[in-house]
Design a protein around this motif. Structure first.
Motif, PDB file in Angstrom:
ATOM      1  N   ILE A 128       0.859  -1.178   0.000  1.00 15.31           N
ATOM      2  CA  ILE A 128       0.000   0.000   0.000  1.00 15.31           C
ATOM      3  C   ILE A 128       0.895   1.227   0.000  1.00 15.31           C
ATOM      4  O   ILE A 128       1.950   1.242   0.643  1.00 15.31           O
ATOM      5  N   GLY A 129       0.483   2.256  -0.769  1.00 12.34           N
ATOM      6  CA  GLY A 129       1.336   3.434  -0.898  1.00 12.34           C
ATOM      7  C   GLY A 129       0.542   4.709  -1.021  1.00 12.34           C
ATOM      8  O   GLY A 129      -0.702   4.704  -1.052  1.00 12.34           O
ATOM      9  N   TYR A 130       1.273   5.814  -1.118  1.00 10.44           N
ATOM     10  CA  TYR A 130       0.651   7.132  -1.233  1.00 10.44           C
ATOM     11  C   TYR A 130       1.480   7.994  -2.168  1.00 10.44           C
ATOM     12  O   TYR A 130       2.709   8.088  -2.020  1.00 10.44           O
ATOM     13  N   GLN A 131       0.807   8.618  -3.138  1.00 12.21           N
ATOM     14  CA  GLN A 131       1.447   9.554  -4.063  1.00 12.21           C
ATOM     15  C   GLN A 131       1.478  10.915  -3.386  1.00 12.21           C
ATOM     16  O   GLN A 131       0.484  11.624  -3.322  1.00 12.21           O
ATOM     17  N   VAL A 132       2.648  11.300  -2.845  1.00 15.77           N
ATOM     18  CA  VAL A 132       2.753  12.520  -2.055  1.00 15.77           C
ATOM     19  C   VAL A 132       2.671  13.749  -2.949  1.00 15.77           C
ATOM     20  O   VAL A 132       1.917  14.691  -2.692  1.00 15.77           O
ATOM     21  N   THR A 133       3.462  13.769  -4.007  1.00 16.73           N
ATOM     22  CA  THR A 133       3.426  14.829  -5.007  1.00 16.73           C
ATOM     23  C   THR A 133       3.456  14.172  -6.386  1.00 16.73           C
ATOM     24  O   THR A 133       3.491  12.948  -6.499  1.00 16.73           O
ATOM     25  N   LYS A 134       3.479  14.995  -7.411  1.00 17.69           N
ATOM     26  CA  LYS A 134       3.509  14.459  -8.765  1.00 17.69           C
ATOM     27  C   LYS A 134       4.748  13.615  -8.999  1.00 17.69           C
ATOM     28  O   LYS A 134       4.726  12.660  -9.784  1.00 17.69           O
ATOM     29  N   HIS A 135       5.856  13.946  -8.324  1.00 21.74           N
ATOM     30  CA  HIS A 135       7.127  13.263  -8.583  1.00 21.74           C
ATOM     31  C   HIS A 135       7.638  12.454  -7.398  1.00 21.74           C
ATOM     32  O   HIS A 135       8.756  11.932  -7.465  1.00 21.74           O
ATOM     33  N   PHE A 136       6.867  12.322  -6.320  1.00 25.91           N
ATOM     34  CA  PHE A 136       7.369  11.610  -5.141  1.00 25.91           C
ATOM     35  C   PHE A 136       6.245  10.774  -4.528  1.00 25.91           C
ATOM     36  O   PHE A 136       5.127  11.256  -4.349  1.00 25.91           O
ATOM     37  N   ARG A 137       6.561   9.507  -4.241  1.00 26.60           N
ATOM     38  CA  ARG A 137       5.600   8.623  -3.602  1.00 26.60           C
ATOM     39  C   ARG A 137       6.315   7.658  -2.672  1.00 26.60           C
ATOM     40  O   ARG A 137       7.540   7.450  -2.768  1.00 26.60           O
ATOM     41  N   VAL A 138       5.571   7.072  -1.762  1.00 29.73           N
ATOM     42  CA  VAL A 138       6.107   6.119  -0.794  1.00 29.73           C
ATOM     43  C   VAL A 138       5.159   4.925  -0.725  1.00 29.73           C
ATOM     44  O   VAL A 138       3.962   5.047  -0.995  1.00 29.73           O
ATOM     45  N   ASP A 139       5.698   3.759  -0.357  1.00 32.14           N
ATOM     46  CA  ASP A 139       4.833   2.617  -0.096  1.00 32.14           C
ATOM     47  C   ASP A 139       5.501   1.641   0.858  1.00 32.14           C
ATOM     48  O   ASP A 139       6.701   1.731   1.139  1.00 32.14           O
ATOM     49  N   PHE A 140       4.688   0.747   1.371  1.00 34.45           N
ATOM     50  CA  PHE A 140       5.143  -0.325   2.255  1.00 34.45           C
ATOM     51  C   PHE A 140       4.793  -1.641   1.586  1.00 34.45           C
ATOM     52  O   PHE A 140       3.635  -1.863   1.218  1.00 34.45           O
ATOM     53  N   THR A 141       5.800  -2.517   1.395  1.00 35.72           N
ATOM     54  CA  THR A 141       5.587  -3.750   0.633  1.00 35.72           C
ATOM     55  C   THR A 141       6.015  -4.972   1.434  1.00 35.72           C
ATOM     56  O   THR A 141       6.900  -4.912   2.290  1.00 35.72           O
ATOM     57  N   GLY A 142       5.383  -6.080   1.118  1.00 38.39           N
ATOM     58  CA  GLY A 142       5.771  -7.377   1.647  1.00 38.39           C
ATOM     59  C   GLY A 142       5.901  -8.371   0.507  1.00 38.39           C
ATOM     60  O   GLY A 142       5.013  -8.450  -0.354  1.00 38.39           O
ATOM     61  N   ASP A 143       7.017  -9.107   0.464  1.00 38.94           N
ATOM     62  CA  ASP A 143       7.257 -10.093  -0.603  1.00 38.94           C
ATOM     63  C   ASP A 143       7.645 -11.420   0.037  1.00 38.94           C
ATOM     64  O   ASP A 143       8.512 -11.457   0.929  1.00 38.94           O
ATOM     65  N   TYR A 144       7.030 -12.502  -0.434  1.00 35.79           N
ATOM     66  CA  TYR A 144       7.359 -13.835   0.082  1.00 35.79           C
ATOM     67  C   TYR A 144       7.913 -14.678  -1.044  1.00 35.79           C
ATOM     68  O   TYR A 144       7.293 -14.800  -2.112  1.00 35.79           O
ATOM     69  N   GLY A 145       9.103 -15.279  -0.809  1.00 38.56           N
ATOM     70  CA  GLY A 145       9.765 -16.080  -1.820  1.00 38.56           C
ATOM     71  C   GLY A 145       9.678 -17.564  -1.536  1.00 38.56           C
ATOM     72  O   GLY A 145       9.769 -18.003  -0.377  1.00 38.56           O
ATOM     73  N   SER A 146       9.484 -18.332  -2.588  1.00 39.59           N
ATOM     74  CA  SER A 146       9.476 -19.786  -2.464  1.00 39.59           C
ATOM     75  C   SER A 146      10.857 -20.276  -2.066  1.00 39.59           C
ATOM     76  O   SER A 146      11.840 -19.539  -2.108  1.00 39.59           O
ATOM     77  N   GLY A 147      10.934 -21.528  -1.670  1.00 34.49           N
ATOM     78  CA  GLY A 147      12.190 -22.072  -1.177  1.00 34.49           C
ATOM     79  C   GLY A 147      13.322 -21.994  -2.183  1.00 34.49           C
ATOM     80  O   GLY A 147      13.226 -22.537  -3.285  1.00 34.49           O
ATOM     81  N   ALA A 148      14.399 -21.296  -1.795  1.00 30.94           N
ATOM     82  CA  ALA A 148      15.604 -21.213  -2.630  1.00 30.94           C
ATOM     83  C   ALA A 148      16.636 -22.180  -2.061  1.00 30.94           C
ATOM     84  O   ALA A 148      17.035 -22.067  -0.902  1.00 30.94           O
ATOM     85  N   ASP A 149      17.045 -23.129  -2.851  1.00 28.39           N
ATOM     86  CA  ASP A 149      17.982 -24.160  -2.378  1.00 28.39           C
ATOM     87  C   ASP A 149      19.375 -23.576  -2.159  1.00 28.39           C
ATOM     88  O   ASP A 149      19.891 -22.840  -3.001  1.00 28.39           O
ATOM     89  N   PHE A 150      19.961 -23.936  -0.994  1.00 29.74           N
ATOM     90  CA  PHE A 150      21.324 -23.519  -0.663  1.00 29.74           C
ATOM     91  C   PHE A 150      22.235 -24.743  -0.689  1.00 29.74           C
ATOM     92  O   PHE A 150      21.852 -25.827  -0.254  1.00 29.74           O
ATOM     93  N   LYS A 151      23.462 -24.514  -1.191  1.00 30.55           N
ATOM     94  CA  LYS A 151      24.459 -25.581  -1.177  1.00 30.55           C
ATOM     95  C   LYS A 151      25.819 -24.996  -0.843  1.00 30.55           C
ATOM     96  O   LYS A 151      26.254 -24.029  -1.454  1.00 30.55           O
ATOM     97  N   GLY A 152      26.462 -25.584   0.155  1.00 31.11           N
ATOM     98  CA  GLY A 152      27.837 -25.219   0.500  1.00 31.11           C
ATOM     99  C   GLY A 152      28.749 -26.403   0.275  1.00 31.11           C
ATOM    100  O   GLY A 152      28.443 -27.524   0.699  1.00 31.11           O
ATOM    101  N   HIS A 153      29.871 -26.180  -0.388  1.00 32.26           N
ATOM    102  CA  HIS A 153      30.807 -27.259  -0.725  1.00 32.26           C
ATOM    103  C   HIS A 153      32.175 -26.963  -0.137  1.00 32.26           C
ATOM    104  O   HIS A 153      32.674 -25.834  -0.233  1.00 32.26           O
TER     105      HIS A 153
END
Length: 283
Positions: free
Chosen positions: A87-112
């Motif tokens: 959700i965000g807000y357009q403060v002026t014509k050239h400036f806006r802010v928002d708060f976001t949440g992103d969830y990622g599927s399992g990314a496999d890790f490997k250490g050798h």
């Protein structure tokens, strides 16, 4: 005498006619101003939804096999899909802010790691699920033919949840005192980590209040723990199951929609100001 009387009468008639004409004169009405149309901006609040693909990169890490920290020779974090909303807000014509949440599927890790030569090595594997919560600010660089490029930055945190951490060691020669294969399972570690992001993208006007948004985003997630003490109990169990990573870089390609509340912009009349012409002065 008669001539003088006639001249005097004509003079009186002329004066009376002039006075009557002055009394009958009315000034012309002031011109009516025409409205100047200016747009009324829609509400600044908006919702967004995105999907994307994250190209993952591990900055390396450490493990703790025998009471001493050792660095992985190689680490790898696989790519993964993610989805998000905000959700965000357009403060002026050239400036806006928002708060976001992103969830990622399992990314496999490997250490050798290699124990001494290529005949002795260990592979540590797990899978990481990531939830990033970010507060973002953007600068819109102007709209050209319905396209608005922008740049932005964000700051927040990422909750990383590592699944079961499996460490498998293989030795096939004298470098490790004989041939063997061992495998241990460890508890995966979950924690919050500091995260910052840099973005560049563009939005396209689909309707007056709906935009298609596509962007590149770089996220850096600070380092932390990946696993804790050993889970499996067997003859070779040991308490040295902790491992750490130095940080994670994510290169995101994402696309989504932004919907602005308040309807579309409507024209509003703004009337120009005219000075009333001054009344004529008669003497």
């Amino acid at each position: 005498m008669k001539t003088l009387a006639i001249a005097f009468g004509l003079a009186l008639l002329s004066a009376a006619g002039s006075a009557g004409a002055a009394d009958l004169y009315q000034p012309e009405p002031a011109p009516q101003p025409e409205p100047i149309v200016q747009p009324v901006a829609a509400s600044g609040w908006y919702l967004r939804g995105d999907v994307g693909y994250a190209f993952g990169h591990s900055r390396g890490g450490y493990y703790f096999p025998d009471g001493n920290y050792k660095e992985f020779d190689h680490t790898k974090l696989d790519d993964s899909w993610f989805g998000g909303a905000g959700i965000g807000y357009q403060v002026t014509k050239h400036f806006r802010v928002d708060f976001t949440g992103d969830y990622g599927s399992g990314a496999d890790f490997k250490g050798h790691s290699e124990c001494g030569d290529s005949s002795c090595y260990s592979n540590d594997t797990s899978s990481a699920h990531m939830l990033s919560l970010l507060a973002n600010a953007y600068v819109d660089l102007g709209t050209y033919y319905g396209i608005t490029p922008y740049v932005g930055a964000g700051i927040g945190g990422t909750h990383i949840d590592f699944g079961k951490f499996t460490s498998s060691t293989h030795c096939g020669g004298s470098a490790c005192g004989g041939a063997y294969d061992l495998s241990f399972d460890y508890d995966g570690k979950s924690d919050w980590r500091f995260t910052y992001a840099l973005m560049a993208g563009a939005s396209v006007d689909l309707t007056c209040n709906l935009k298609f948004d596509t962007s590149y985003r770089y996220r850096h997630v600070s380092g932390g723990g990946m696993s804790e003490n050993i889970v499996a109990s067997d003859a070779y169990a040991n308490p040295y199951g902790r491992s750490y990573d130095k940080g994670i870089d994510l290169h995101d390609v994402r696309a989504g929609l932004r919907y602005t509340f308040g309807g579309c912009a409507q024209p509003a009349p703004v009337y120009a100001t005219y000075e009333q012409p001054s009344e004529p002065v008669y003497k």
